[in-house]
Design a protein around this motif. Structure first.
Motif, PDB file in Angstrom:
ATOM      1  N   TYR A  54      25.825  75.462  17.520  1.00 44.29           N
ATOM      2  CA  TYR A  54      26.574  76.641  17.127  1.00 44.29           C
ATOM      3  C   TYR A  54      26.476  76.889  15.623  1.00 44.29           C
ATOM      4  O   TYR A  54      26.325  78.014  15.174  1.00 44.29           O
ATOM      5  N   PHE A  55      26.565  75.807  14.825  1.00 45.27           N
ATOM      6  CA  PHE A  55      26.521  75.939  13.356  1.00 45.27           C
ATOM      7  C   PHE A  55      25.177  76.485  12.889  1.00 45.27           C
ATOM      8  O   PHE A  55      25.099  77.399  12.067  1.00 45.27           O
ATOM      9  N   CYS A  56      24.084  75.934  13.430  1.00 43.27           N
ATOM     10  CA  CYS A  56      22.752  76.387  13.001  1.00 43.27           C
ATOM     11  C   CYS A  56      22.553  77.855  13.327  1.00 43.27           C
ATOM     12  O   CYS A  56      22.076  78.650  12.512  1.00 43.27           O
ATOM     13  N   THR A  57      22.930  78.256  14.534  1.00 40.30           N
ATOM     14  CA  THR A  57      22.701  79.636  14.949  1.00 40.30           C
ATOM     15  C   THR A  57      23.577  80.586  14.146  1.00 40.30           C
ATOM     16  O   THR A  57      23.120  81.602  13.606  1.00 40.30           O
ATOM     17  N   HIS A  58      24.869  80.253  13.980  1.00 39.57           N
ATOM     18  CA  HIS A  58      25.793  81.139  13.279  1.00 39.57           C
ATOM     19  C   HIS A  58      25.448  81.256  11.797  1.00 39.57           C
ATOM     20  O   HIS A  58      25.453  82.342  11.220  1.00 39.57           O
ATOM     21  N   PHE A  59      25.117  80.125  11.129  1.00 42.88           N
ATOM     22  CA  PHE A  59      24.826  80.152   9.686  1.00 42.88           C
ATOM     23  C   PHE A  59      23.532  80.895   9.400  1.00 42.88           C
ATOM     24  O   PHE A  59      23.424  81.655   8.458  1.00 42.88           O
ATOM     25  N   ALA A  60      22.515  80.710  10.275  1.00 44.09           N
ATOM     26  CA  ALA A  60      21.247  81.413  10.061  1.00 44.09           C
ATOM     27  C   ALA A  60      21.417  82.902  10.224  1.00 44.09           C
ATOM     28  O   ALA A  60      20.867  83.706   9.458  1.00 44.09           O
ATOM     29  N   CYS A  90      13.039  74.115  12.328  1.00 42.56           N
ATOM     30  CA  CYS A  90      13.019  72.657  12.491  1.00 42.56           C
ATOM     31  C   CYS A  90      14.292  72.072  11.917  1.00 42.56           C
ATOM     32  O   CYS A  90      15.071  72.754  11.239  1.00 42.56           O
ATOM     33  N   THR A  91      14.453  70.794  12.171  1.00 36.51           N
ATOM     34  CA  THR A  91      15.604  70.046  11.663  1.00 36.51           C
ATOM     35  C   THR A  91      15.097  68.745  11.066  1.00 36.51           C
ATOM     36  O   THR A  91      14.226  68.082  11.647  1.00 36.51           O
ATOM     37  N   ILE A 126      11.360  64.713  11.167  1.00 38.80           N
ATOM     38  CA  ILE A 126      11.319  66.147  11.408  1.00 38.80           C
ATOM     39  C   ILE A 126      11.194  66.398  12.915  1.00 38.80           C
ATOM     40  O   ILE A 126      10.473  65.689  13.624  1.00 38.80           O
ATOM     41  N   ARG A 127      11.917  67.410  13.348  1.00 38.89           N
ATOM     42  CA  ARG A 127      11.847  67.807  14.756  1.00 38.89           C
ATOM     43  C   ARG A 127      11.795  69.317  14.816  1.00 38.89           C
ATOM     44  O   ARG A 127      12.613  70.013  14.201  1.00 38.89           O
ATOM     45  N   LEU A 128      10.797  69.815  15.561  1.00 42.79           N
ATOM     46  CA  LEU A 128      10.616  71.257  15.685  1.00 42.79           C
ATOM     47  C   LEU A 128      11.554  71.781  16.758  1.00 42.79           C
ATOM     48  O   LEU A 128      11.460  71.376  17.939  1.00 42.79           O
ATOM     49  N   GLY A 129      12.447  72.682  16.381  1.00 38.24           N
ATOM     50  CA  GLY A 129      13.405  73.258  17.322  1.00 38.24           C
ATOM     51  C   GLY A 129      14.281  72.188  17.940  1.00 38.24           C
ATOM     52  O   GLY A 129      14.772  71.276  17.273  1.00 38.24           O
ATOM     53  N   LYS A 184       4.739  65.436  20.239  1.00 37.90           N
ATOM     54  CA  LYS A 184       3.921  66.281  19.383  1.00 37.90           C
ATOM     55  C   LYS A 184       4.758  67.169  18.473  1.00 37.90           C
ATOM     56  O   LYS A 184       4.236  67.753  17.518  1.00 37.90           O
ATOM     57  N   ASP A 185       6.046  67.298  18.774  1.00 39.77           N
ATOM     58  CA  ASP A 185       6.934  68.129  17.962  1.00 39.77           C
ATOM     59  C   ASP A 185       7.790  67.312  16.991  1.00 39.77           C
ATOM     60  O   ASP A 185       8.700  67.858  16.366  1.00 39.77           O
ATOM     61  N   THR A 186       7.531  66.036  16.876  1.00 45.03           N
ATOM     62  CA  THR A 186       8.319  65.167  15.981  1.00 45.03           C
ATOM     63  C   THR A 186       7.379  64.392  15.072  1.00 45.03           C
ATOM     64  O   THR A 186       6.178  64.243  15.364  1.00 45.03           O
TER      65      THR A 186
END
Length: 615
Positions: A10-16, A111-112, A191-194, A200-202
């Motif tokens: 929720y924080f990532c979506t709302h802040f972005a 990413c995160t 790092i993690r994509l999405g 392959k995404d980390t």
């Protein structure tokens, strides 16, 4: 789904959505399906609200968590918002090495970044190259794109270039050197994509210094620029501290020679004119045509010797007067000190001392001690000045004869050196003439023809000049030998005079011993001393100097000539005193009349060797 996971999503979506809505350069597509939160779970809703720094409220407006602290903006156990979150565009300031670094989760658009374990040692880095602006980034996800790399590292600063490899690493070049330090902060992050957990995404980021030719070239250019600036600064400082160069000396000409001759006669412009004259002579401007002009200028320079001597005597007189004034002032101060000390002593007597209080007596005694100490210091200073004057007088009397001998010897030595130099120059000229004659002879042998009348005249002139130079060289050699003989004679005379001085000193010491041992014999001793022709050590020194002077002049010298020589040594010598002294010593000096008619004059001669046989 746990409460922390729901709050993070929720924080990532709302802040972005909140930050990037005002940025025209960026667009954000928010998936409405990702915002599905179960309203029946109040804990997850409160956690999300707490991360945003807002008080958690229910749908009806009542507070869900009563222990929320609005000053902190977060609940205990929930990680705070980090400054490297997307949209903030700031990087934490440099952290001191002794302070432990607490790294937090960084949320980006695509990413995160998760921080490494704080218990692990810091990631290793290579030695920093000079002027490093490029970093190596390894451990990228296989599905990572250049856009994701820019999204992560553009928060550290302006990116100039990215070189990405197919093997999950890349090189990033920044605009400034300090941006590299900010990029190194991300080393060790996972790092993690999405929200994907695919391998392959980390990846785990490894950021290190990279050596690039462009960085090294820019650093070397900067160092060269700094070196040029430093050299320029030093040059300017040296030029500022360098004394100004003297004005250039004009070249010799008849007009300039007349100007310099006039300046030499002026006392205010004498130093400048003498420097010009010295430069001309050193340049070799003296020749047969200009020799008379240079001689007149040298003569004008010599005329200033008497002026300089008079100025020195005037300064010495001023110094003596200043010394005398200082001595008189010091003696007056001492008299006043004596009077003050006498006042203290009179106040310390019993008649007046009993009427003072204890504190007054203490002050009087302290003042008396201070005044006595200052008086003693000034008295020692005055006595030291008097002792120095007495020692200077005694040194002057003893060194009179030695100085006269040294001046005569130095004059003879300078004359001999001048003759040596003249002899060498004549030899060189003679060799030059010989070489010219040989060259002319060789030209005659090569030509195989009769000589021209001009060449014969040149040969005759050269031969005549050669003969004249040889004769002049012989004369100079004879003069040199004569001067050496005179120098040896003068040295012998000096030894004799020194022996005479030693004998006179021994006689004086004997007479002083006799005077102290027997007081009854004072009268006959004084009578014998008065009867002797030499009455003091000064007269004995004058006798020795006159004897040496007349020994060098075997044909005698007039009393004026003798006194002029003595007055060079001491200006206080009087002609009548010298004549009376020589008249008393009849066995040492004799007076004869020489000349005929108008050239008749009296000459004094030295007859000490003859008088020694008679006495």
């Amino acid at each position: 789904m746990s409460s922390q996971t729901v709050a993070r999503n929720y924080f990532c979506t709302h802040f972005a959505c909140h930050f990037f809505s005002a940025d025209n350069s960026r667009t954000l597509n928010v998936d409405s399906t990702a915002m599905t939160l179960p309203m029946s779970d109040p804990t997850a809703w409160a956690t999300a609200m707490n991360n945003l720094g807002m008080a958690p409220l229910g749908i009806a407006g009542q507070p869900i968590l009563p222990d929320f602290d609005p000053a902190l903006g977060m609940m205990t156990g929930i990680p705070p918002i980090t400054p490297m979150m997307p949209g903030l565009g700031i990087v934490p300031p440099p952290i001191p090495p002794d302070m432990p670094v607490v790294k937090e989760i960084i949320h980006c658009k695509s990413c995160t970044l998760f921080p490494p374990n704080p218990n692990l040692p810091p990631p290793a880095t290579r030695e920093r190259p000079p002027g490093c602006k490029t970093v190596f980034v390894g451990g990228l996800p296989e599905n990572g794109t250049e856009q994701i790399i820019v999204e992560v590292f553009e928060q550290c600063g302006e990116i100039i270039a990215i070189r990405k490899s197919k093997k999950n690493f890349c090189h990033i070049r920044f605009a400034e050197e300090y941006m590299v330090d900010k990029a190194l902060y991300l080393s060790g992050y996972r790092i993690r994509l999405g929200s994907s957990t695919d391998k392959k995404d980390t990846g785990r980021l490894h950021v290190d210094f990279a050596q690039a030719r462009d960085d090294l070239y820019e650093w070397e250019c900067k160092q060269r620029m700094l070196a040029r600036e430093e050299r320029h600064r030093r040059r300017m400082e040296e030029e500022r501290l360098r004394p100004p160069s003297p004005p250039p000396v004009v070249h010799y000409s008849d007009h300039e020679c007349s100007i310099v001759a006039e300046k030499l006669k002026d006392d205010s412009k004498f130093s400048e004119a003498v420097q010009t004259l010295l430069t001309w002579i050193e340049r070799g401007e003296v020749n047969r045509r200009s020799a008379n002009n240079f001689y007149s200028m040298i003569q004008s320079a010599n005329s200033h010797v008497r002026r300089l001597v008079n100025e020195k005597a005037a300064h010495e007189k001023d110094m003596e007067e200043a010394k005398e004034k200082f001595k008189q002032a010091l003696s007056g101060i001492l008299i006043q000190f004596e009077q003050i000390v006498a006042v203290y002593h009179s106040a310390s007597k019993q008649k007046a001392w009993d009427h003072f209080t204890k504190a007054q007596r203490k002050n009087i005694s302290v003042w008396c001690k201070q005044a006595e100490e200052i008086r003693n210091i000034h008295n020692d200073e005055l006595m030291g000045i008097r002792r120095e004057e007495e020692m200077e007088m005694s040194d002057d009397e003893i060194e009179e004869t030695t100085e006269t001998k040294e001046t005569e010897e130095s004059a003879l030595v300078s004359q001999t050196e001048a003759l040596k130099e003249e002899n060498d120059s004549l030899r060189w000229q003679l060799d030059a003439y010989r070489n010219e004659v040989e060259l002319l002879k060789q030209e005659q042998g090569k030509a195989h023809r009769e000589d021209d009348p001009n060449k014969e005249q040149q040969l005759k002139l050269l031969q005549q000049a050669l003969q004249g130079m040889q004769q002049h060289l012989l004369k100079v050699q004879e003069e040199y030998k004569k001067k050496e003989a005179e120098l040896e004679k003068l040295k012998d005379d000096k030894l004799q005079v020194e022996k005479m001085l030693e004998n006179l000193k021994e006689k004086e010491s004997r007479t002083s011993r006799l005077g102290t041992s027997n007081q009854d014999s004072d009268y006959p001793l004084e009578k014998t001393m008065n009867s002797s022709p030499i009455k003091s050590e000064r007269e004995a020194l004058l006798v020795g100097i006159i004897s040496t002077f007349l020994h060098v002049h075997p044909f005698g010298a007039s009393i004026e000539y003798i006194c002029s020589y003595l007055q060079r040594l001491d200006n206080k010598i009087c002609t009548s005193d010298v004549e009376r002294l020589m008249g008393r010593l009849q066995h040492t000096f004799k007076q004869e009349m020489t000349g005929v008619g108008a050239s008749l004059e009296k000459r004094w001669k030295f007859c000490g060797f003859e008088g020694l046989k008679l006495t």
